[in-house]
Write a protein that holds these residues in place. Structure first.
Motif, PDB file in Angstrom:
ATOM      1  N   SER A   1      30.801  32.278  34.712  1.00 48.99           N
ATOM      2  CA  SER A   1      31.317  31.007  35.199  1.00 48.99           C
ATOM      3  C   SER A   1      32.712  31.197  35.770  1.00 48.99           C
ATOM      4  CB  SER A   1      31.361  29.979  34.064  1.00 48.99           C
ATOM      5  OG  SER A   1      30.068  29.654  33.639  1.00 48.99           O
ATOM      6  N   LYS A   2      32.799  31.104  37.090  1.00 48.62           N
ATOM      7  CA  LYS A   2      34.126  31.159  37.704  1.00 48.62           C
ATOM      8  C   LYS A   2      34.783  29.789  37.656  1.00 48.62           C
ATOM      9  CE  LYS A   2      36.504  32.798  41.840  1.00 48.62           C
ATOM     10  NZ  LYS A   2      37.379  33.701  41.122  1.00 48.62           N
ATOM     11  N   ILE A   3      33.986  28.744  37.803  1.00 42.92           N
ATOM     12  CA  ILE A   3      34.491  27.385  37.703  1.00 42.92           C
ATOM     13  C   ILE A   3      33.487  26.568  36.900  1.00 42.92           C
ATOM     14  CG2 ILE A   3      35.774  27.457  39.864  1.00 42.92           C
ATOM     15  CD1 ILE A   3      33.448  26.036  41.208  1.00 42.92           C
ATOM     16  N   GLY A   4      33.884  25.364  36.524  1.00 45.43           N
ATOM     17  CA  GLY A   4      32.955  24.487  35.819  1.00 45.43           C
ATOM     18  C   GLY A   4      33.053  24.656  34.316  1.00 45.43           C
ATOM     19  N   THR A   5      32.024  24.219  33.623  1.00 47.83           N
ATOM     20  CA  THR A   5      32.003  24.206  32.169  1.00 47.83           C
ATOM     21  C   THR A   5      31.965  25.619  31.603  1.00 47.83           C
ATOM     22  OG1 THR A   5      30.806  22.112  32.209  1.00 47.83           O
ATOM     23  CG2 THR A   5      30.782  23.351  30.143  1.00 47.83           C
TER      24      THR A   5
ATOM     25  N   TYR B   1      42.310  47.670  34.175  1.00 45.85           N
ATOM     26  CA  TYR B   1      43.016  46.843  35.152  1.00 45.85           C
ATOM     27  C   TYR B   1      43.619  45.648  34.420  1.00 45.85           C
ATOM     28  CZ  TYR B   1      41.413  49.220  39.382  1.00 45.85           C
ATOM     29  OH  TYR B   1      41.218  50.133  40.375  1.00 45.85           O
ATOM     30  N   PRO B   2      44.655  45.029  35.000  1.00 45.32           N
ATOM     31  CA  PRO B   2      45.239  43.853  34.357  1.00 45.32           C
ATOM     32  C   PRO B   2      44.183  42.771  34.116  1.00 45.32           C
ATOM     33  CG  PRO B   2      46.666  44.628  36.118  1.00 45.32           C
ATOM     34  CD  PRO B   2      45.400  45.425  36.220  1.00 45.32           C
ATOM     35  N   ILE B   3      44.160  42.236  32.918  1.00 42.12           N
ATOM     36  CA  ILE B   3      43.173  41.221  32.560  1.00 42.12           C
ATOM     37  C   ILE B   3      43.352  39.982  33.425  1.00 42.12           C
ATOM     38  CG2 ILE B   3      42.410  39.698  30.674  1.00 42.12           C
ATOM     39  CD1 ILE B   3      43.312  42.138  28.822  1.00 42.12           C
ATOM     40  N   GLU B   4      44.578  39.676  33.794  1.00 42.15           N
ATOM     41  CA  GLU B   4      44.844  38.539  34.673  1.00 42.15           C
ATOM     42  C   GLU B   4      44.149  38.715  36.021  1.00 42.15           C
ATOM     43  OE1 GLU B   4      48.692  36.177  36.629  1.00 42.15           O
ATOM     44  OE2 GLU B   4      48.995  37.772  35.148  1.00 42.15           O
ATOM     45  N   GLU B   5      44.152  39.945  36.529  1.00 42.29           N
ATOM     46  CA  GLU B   5      43.485  40.242  37.797  1.00 42.29           C
ATOM     47  C   GLU B   5      41.963  40.085  37.674  1.00 42.29           C
ATOM     48  OE1 GLU B   5      42.819  44.227  40.565  1.00 42.29           O
ATOM     49  OE2 GLU B   5      44.727  43.968  39.514  1.00 42.29           O
ATOM     50  N   ILE B   6      41.416  40.509  36.531  1.00 48.74           N
ATOM     51  CA  ILE B   6      39.978  40.407  36.310  1.00 48.74           C
ATOM     52  C   ILE B   6      39.543  38.952  36.206  1.00 48.74           C
ATOM     53  CG2 ILE B   6      38.111  40.960  34.690  1.00 48.74           C
ATOM     54  CD1 ILE B   6      39.731  43.522  33.990  1.00 48.74           C
ATOM     55  N   THR B   7      40.281  38.172  35.438  1.00 48.35           N
ATOM     56  CA  THR B   7      39.913  36.765  35.268  1.00 48.35           C
ATOM     57  C   THR B   7      40.096  35.976  36.559  1.00 48.35           C
ATOM     58  OG1 THR B   7      42.122  36.273  34.394  1.00 48.35           O
ATOM     59  CG2 THR B   7      40.390  36.747  32.799  1.00 48.35           C
ATOM     60  N   ALA B   8      41.015  36.392  37.399  1.00 46.75           N
ATOM     61  CA  ALA B   8      41.201  35.718  38.684  1.00 46.75           C
ATOM     62  C   ALA B   8      39.963  35.883  39.556  1.00 46.75           C
ATOM     63  CB  ALA B   8      42.431  36.277  39.396  1.00 46.75           C
ATOM     64  N   ARG B   9      39.263  37.004  39.372  1.00 49.05           N
ATOM     65  CA  ARG B   9      38.061  37.252  40.165  1.00 49.05           C
ATOM     66  C   ARG B   9      36.834  36.554  39.593  1.00 49.05           C
ATOM     67  NH1 ARG B   9      40.231  42.535  41.475  1.00 49.05           N
ATOM     68  NH2 ARG B   9      40.132  42.811  43.733  1.00 49.05           N
ATOM     69  N   ASN B  10      36.646  36.678  38.271  1.00 50.43           N
ATOM     70  CA  ASN B  10      35.356  36.219  37.740  1.00 50.43           C
ATOM     71  C   ASN B  10      35.442  35.135  36.667  1.00 50.43           C
ATOM     72  OD1 ASN B  10      35.940  37.502  35.288  1.00 50.43           O
ATOM     73  ND2 ASN B  10      34.721  39.310  35.756  1.00 50.43           N
ATOM     74  N   GLY B  11      36.630  34.606  36.407  1.00 48.77           N
ATOM     75  CA  GLY B  11      36.737  33.511  35.462  1.00 48.77           C
ATOM     76  C   GLY B  11      37.130  33.942  34.058  1.00 48.77           C
TER      77      GLY B  11
END
Length: 333
Positions: free
Chosen positions: A162-166, A299-309
């Motif tokens: 889930s990149k966006i939503g619930t 890789y930076p976790i912030e970078e990973i979450t920016a891509r895939n949520g």
């Protein structure tokens, strides 16, 4: 000392494994061409062994310029790779159609680099302290893979991230049914080399992109089960933590609190790791006497979450004792 470097290979895999006592080096996969040019060459100019787990671009592409540089700018002792020339194949196996694999095989022959296949059940001695117990692929899966090589798909289905939503709760994700494909439809990964690295009294599991049923079948044949778990010091997760590369059975059969992931978050329709994979491990796996479970990222976790949520929320980290750690290098005594 055993030193492991989880090389930044974008959405691919590449590991440098060194026995510092014996001055032996093993390079496991090469990521993309840029991985070799900008990362591997900065770490070393020679390895005793090169293991290429399978033919996917994110594992094999960097091996092409590396071998082109052999022997003058880079030296390799021996290559382990499952290509037709390294394995006795039936004459009616069909033509090979993946260009990178063809290029790689031609280069190995041109450079006269010794290379051989690896199959489940074999043991390879790397140094005085390191051996590899091969657990994937089976002979049957490798034969099927080579016979079907020309039909390898050019694209893959996205993981349910889930990149966006619930945001689905970890507790719900952890109880989901398996999402892996059949071995016949996922034959590239079913033919991926995976192994248990034994270093002194330590056991580390490197899964490449191995299919979960190949791994659990091997462990089961060795007498392991949910009642008798195999204890690992570290597990490098299959296919960058994809939900299609793990099973509930695998989670039930291992005991480990340290998991290594190689990914920058993926790209396009193929994003990883899956939050569901992390959930299944965090909530269900035996942690081998540790209170915490650790997921190590290169890789930076912030970078990973920016891509895939979202991977794990702050509240979930506290509730379930989950640690997300940015760490590329591991020193194991």
């Amino acid at each position: 000392m055993l030193k492991i470097t989880n090389i930044q290979a974008n959405c691919g895999d590449s590991f440098l494994i060194e026995d510092t006592d014996d001055s032996r080096k093993l390079l496991l996969d090469c990521g993309f061409k840029i991985t070799y040019q900008h990362k591997i060459k900065q770490l070393t100019s020679s390895v005793d062994f090169l293991v290429l787990t399978h033919s996917d671009e994110d594992h094999i592409h960097g091996a092409i310029p590396l071998i082109e540089d052999t022997p003058h700018r880079f030296t390799v002792g021996k290559v382990f790779v499952n290509v037709p020339s390294s394995y006795e194949v039936l004459s009616d196996s069909g033509d090979i159609s993946i260009h990178q694999a063809i290029t790689l095989e031609s280069l190995l022959k041109e450079k006269e680099l010794p290379h051989q296949s690896l199959l489940a059940g074999e043991t390879i001695k790397i140094s005085e302290n390191i051996s590899l117990e091969i657990i994937s692929p089976t002979k049957e899966d490798l034969k099927y893979f080579i016979g079907k090589y020309k039909d390898v798909r050019r694209s893959s289905s996205p993981d349910p991230i889930s990149k966006i939503g619930t945001i689905i709760p970890l507790e719900t994700l952890a109880n989901n049914n398996d999402a892996y494909k059949s071995k016949k439809s996922d034959f590239t990964n079913a033919a991926s080399i995976a192994f248990i690295l034994k270093y002194k009294d330590r056991n580390l599991l490197f899964l490449g992109d191995a299919h979960p049923t190949v791994v659990t079948d091997y462990l089961e044949a060795k007498g392991f089960s949910k009642e008798k778990k195999y204890t690992f010091d570290y597990i490098k997760l299959s296919h960058h933590g994809s939900i299609t590369s793990i099973s509930n059975k695998f989670v039930s059969m291992v005991s480990c609190s340290n998991y290594i992931l190689s990914t920058n978050g993926g790209k396009a329709r193929s994003l990883h790791p899956s939050r569901e994979t992390l959930a299944k491990l965090a909530l269900s796996v035996d942690r081998s006497d540790s209170d915490d479970i650790h997921f190590f990222f290169n890789y930076p976790i912030e970078e990973i979450t920016a891509r895939n949520g979202l991977l794990i929320s702050s509240e979930e980290k506290i509730k379930h004792n989950i640690k997300l750690i940015e760490q590329c290098s591991f020193d194991i005594i």
